[in-house]
Design a protein around this motif. Structure first.
Motif, PDB file in Angstrom:
ATOM      1  N   GLU A  39       1.531  33.470  47.341  1.00 23.67           N
ATOM      2  CA  GLU A  39       1.218  33.833  48.723  1.00 23.67           C
ATOM      3  C   GLU A  39       1.834  32.845  49.710  1.00 23.67           C
ATOM      4  OE1 GLU A  39      -0.168  36.591  49.904  1.00 23.67           O
ATOM      5  OE2 GLU A  39      -0.208  37.289  47.832  1.00 23.67           O
ATOM      6  N   LYS A  40       1.798  31.559  49.383  1.00 17.56           N
ATOM      7  CA  LYS A  40       2.408  30.553  50.260  1.00 17.56           C
ATOM      8  C   LYS A  40       3.915  30.734  50.320  1.00 17.56           C
ATOM      9  CE  LYS A  40      -1.145  27.033  49.712  1.00 17.56           C
ATOM     10  NZ  LYS A  40      -1.474  25.697  49.192  1.00 17.56           N
ATOM     11  N   ILE A  41       4.530  31.047  49.200  1.00 13.05           N
ATOM     12  CA  ILE A  41       5.976  31.252  49.166  1.00 13.05           C
ATOM     13  C   ILE A  41       6.355  32.490  49.978  1.00 13.05           C
ATOM     14  CG2 ILE A  41       7.898  31.884  47.649  1.00 13.05           C
ATOM     15  CD1 ILE A  41       6.694  29.976  45.580  1.00 13.05           C
ATOM     16  N   ARG A  42       5.544  33.536  49.921  1.00 14.56           N
ATOM     17  CA  ARG A  42       5.824  34.736  50.726  1.00 14.56           C
ATOM     18  C   ARG A  42       5.775  34.420  52.213  1.00 14.56           C
ATOM     19  NH1 ARG A  42       2.212  38.846  47.172  1.00 14.56           N
ATOM     20  NH2 ARG A  42       3.781  39.253  45.580  1.00 14.56           N
ATOM     21  N   LEU A  43       4.819  33.595  52.615  1.00 13.68           N
ATOM     22  CA  LEU A  43       4.716  33.208  54.020  1.00 13.68           C
ATOM     23  C   LEU A  43       5.948  32.407  54.450  1.00 13.68           C
ATOM     24  CD1 LEU A  43       2.965  33.122  56.575  1.00 13.68           C
ATOM     25  CD2 LEU A  43       1.935  31.030  55.679  1.00 13.68           C
ATOM     26  N   VAL A  44       6.355  31.468  53.632  1.00 13.70           N
ATOM     27  CA  VAL A  44       7.548  30.675  53.941  1.00 13.70           C
ATOM     28  C   VAL A  44       8.782  31.562  53.983  1.00 13.70           C
ATOM     29  CG1 VAL A  44       9.068  28.876  53.038  1.00 13.70           C
ATOM     30  CG2 VAL A  44       6.613  28.509  53.063  1.00 13.70           C
ATOM     31  N   GLU A  45       8.860  32.527  53.062  1.00 16.96           N
ATOM     32  CA  GLU A  45      10.008  33.431  53.029  1.00 16.96           C
ATOM     33  C   GLU A  45      10.111  34.247  54.317  1.00 16.96           C
ATOM     34  OE1 GLU A  45      11.887  36.775  50.026  1.00 16.96           O
ATOM     35  OE2 GLU A  45       9.742  36.379  49.982  1.00 16.96           O
ATOM     36  N   SER A  46       8.984  34.740  54.817  1.00 13.41           N
ATOM     37  CA  SER A  46       9.031  35.531  56.049  1.00 13.41           C
ATOM     38  C   SER A  46       9.423  34.662  57.240  1.00 13.41           C
ATOM     39  CB  SER A  46       7.687  36.206  56.302  1.00 13.41           C
ATOM     40  OG  SER A  46       6.683  35.250  56.550  1.00 13.41           O
ATOM     41  N   MET A  48      11.334  31.991  57.064  1.00 13.74           N
ATOM     42  CA  MET A  48      12.751  31.688  56.893  1.00 13.74           C
ATOM     43  C   MET A  48      13.619  32.863  57.329  1.00 13.74           C
ATOM     44  SD  MET A  48      13.300  28.623  55.973  1.00 13.74           S
ATOM     45  CE  MET A  48      14.987  28.750  55.434  1.00 13.74           C
ATOM     46  N   ALA A  49      13.173  34.079  57.069  1.00 11.91           N
ATOM     47  CA  ALA A  49      13.932  35.258  57.500  1.00 11.91           C
ATOM     48  C   ALA A  49      14.013  35.311  59.019  1.00 11.91           C
ATOM     49  CB  ALA A  49      13.285  36.523  56.945  1.00 11.91           C
ATOM     50  N   LEU A  50      12.914  34.993  59.690  1.00 10.20           N
ATOM     51  CA  LEU A  50      12.901  34.985  61.149  1.00 10.20           C
ATOM     52  C   LEU A  50      13.827  33.901  61.693  1.00 10.20           C
ATOM     53  CD1 LEU A  50      11.618  36.185  63.699  1.00 10.20           C
ATOM     54  CD2 LEU A  50       9.832  34.445  63.491  1.00 10.20           C
ATOM     55  N   VAL A  51      13.771  32.713  61.117  1.00 10.55           N
ATOM     56  CA  VAL A  51      14.639  31.622  61.551  1.00 10.55           C
ATOM     57  C   VAL A  51      16.104  31.989  61.308  1.00 10.55           C
ATOM     58  CG1 VAL A  51      15.328  29.244  61.032  1.00 10.55           C
ATOM     59  CG2 VAL A  51      12.918  29.815  61.303  1.00 10.55           C
ATOM     60  N   SER A  52      16.391  32.605  60.177  1.00 11.74           N
ATOM     61  CA  SER A  52      17.756  33.014  59.869  1.00 11.74           C
ATOM     62  C   SER A  52      18.266  34.029  60.883  1.00 11.74           C
ATOM     63  CB  SER A  52      17.815  33.594  58.460  1.00 11.74           C
ATOM     64  OG  SER A  52      19.077  34.100  58.182  1.00 11.74           O
ATOM     65  N   THR A  53      17.429  34.976  61.262  1.00 15.56           N
ATOM     66  CA  THR A  53      17.824  35.974  62.253  1.00 15.56           C
ATOM     67  C   THR A  53      18.143  35.314  63.590  1.00 15.56           C
ATOM     68  OG1 THR A  53      16.461  37.641  61.184  1.00 15.56           O
ATOM     69  CG2 THR A  53      17.098  38.068  63.458  1.00 15.56           C
ATOM     70  N   PHE A  54      17.286  34.418  64.034  1.00 12.12           N
ATOM     71  CA  PHE A  54      17.540  33.711  65.295  1.00 12.12           C
ATOM     72  C   PHE A  54      18.820  32.878  65.216  1.00 12.12           C
ATOM     73  CE2 PHE A  54      12.794  33.836  66.343  1.00 12.12           C
ATOM     74  CZ  PHE A  54      12.954  34.928  67.170  1.00 12.12           C
ATOM     75  N   PHE A  55      19.037  32.234  64.091  1.00 10.73           N
ATOM     76  CA  PHE A  55      20.237  31.407  63.917  1.00 10.73           C
ATOM     77  C   PHE A  55      21.495  32.273  63.967  1.00 10.73           C
ATOM     78  CE2 PHE A  55      23.308  29.205  61.128  1.00 10.73           C
ATOM     79  CZ  PHE A  55      23.452  28.044  61.880  1.00 10.73           C
ATOM     80  N   GLN A  56      21.474  33.404  63.270  1.00 13.66           N
ATOM     81  CA  GLN A  56      22.647  34.284  63.270  1.00 13.66           C
ATOM     82  C   GLN A  56      22.908  34.838  64.667  1.00 13.66           C
ATOM     83  OE1 GLN A  56      21.806  37.168  60.256  1.00 13.66           O
ATOM     84  NE2 GLN A  56      22.248  35.762  58.583  1.00 13.66           N
ATOM     85  N   THR A  57      21.847  35.175  65.394  1.00 15.02           N
ATOM     86  CA  THR A  57      22.000  35.662  66.763  1.00 15.02           C
ATOM     87  C   THR A  57      22.609  34.591  67.651  1.00 15.02           C
ATOM     88  OG1 THR A  57      20.067  37.067  66.455  1.00 15.02           O
ATOM     89  CG2 THR A  57      20.753  36.659  68.712  1.00 15.02           C
ATOM     90  N   SER A  58      22.154  33.368  67.473  1.00 17.81           N
ATOM     91  CA  SER A  58      22.692  32.260  68.252  1.00 17.81           C
ATOM     92  C   SER A  58      24.169  32.041  67.951  1.00 17.81           C
ATOM     93  CB  SER A  58      21.904  30.986  67.951  1.00 17.81           C
ATOM     94  OG  SER A  58      22.483  29.881  68.577  1.00 17.81           O
TER      95      SER A  58
END
Length: 83
Positions: A39-46, A48-58
């Protein structure tokens, strides 16, 4: 000779008890702790996906600015601007 056999049986019994304790610990860890870790890994994964999206947009925005794209119009294409 009997004492050597008794010592071997005693050590074998201790080894068997230790293996049983280890099996119980592994079973408990797999049953309880692994689910919490998943469950903790799933939270971190979600996150990380959000951070990755923001980074790619930037990066996309930065590349568009560096290449001279203004208001959706690129100088080397004939497509209309998106408004």
């Amino acid at each position: 000779m009997r004492t050597l056999e008794d010592a071997i049986l005693s050590e074998t019994q201790i080894l068997t008890e230790n293996i049983t304790k280890l099996l119980d610990l592994v079973t408990k860890t797999n049953r309880d702790d692994a689910l919490q870790l998943i469950e903790k890994i799933r939270l971190v994964e979600s996150k990380m996906a959000l951070v990755s999206t923001f980074f790619q947009t930037s990066l996309y925005a930065t590349n568009c600015i560096e290449e001279g794209v203004v208001d959706g119009q690129d100088e080397d294409t004939n497509r209309p601007a998106f408004s």
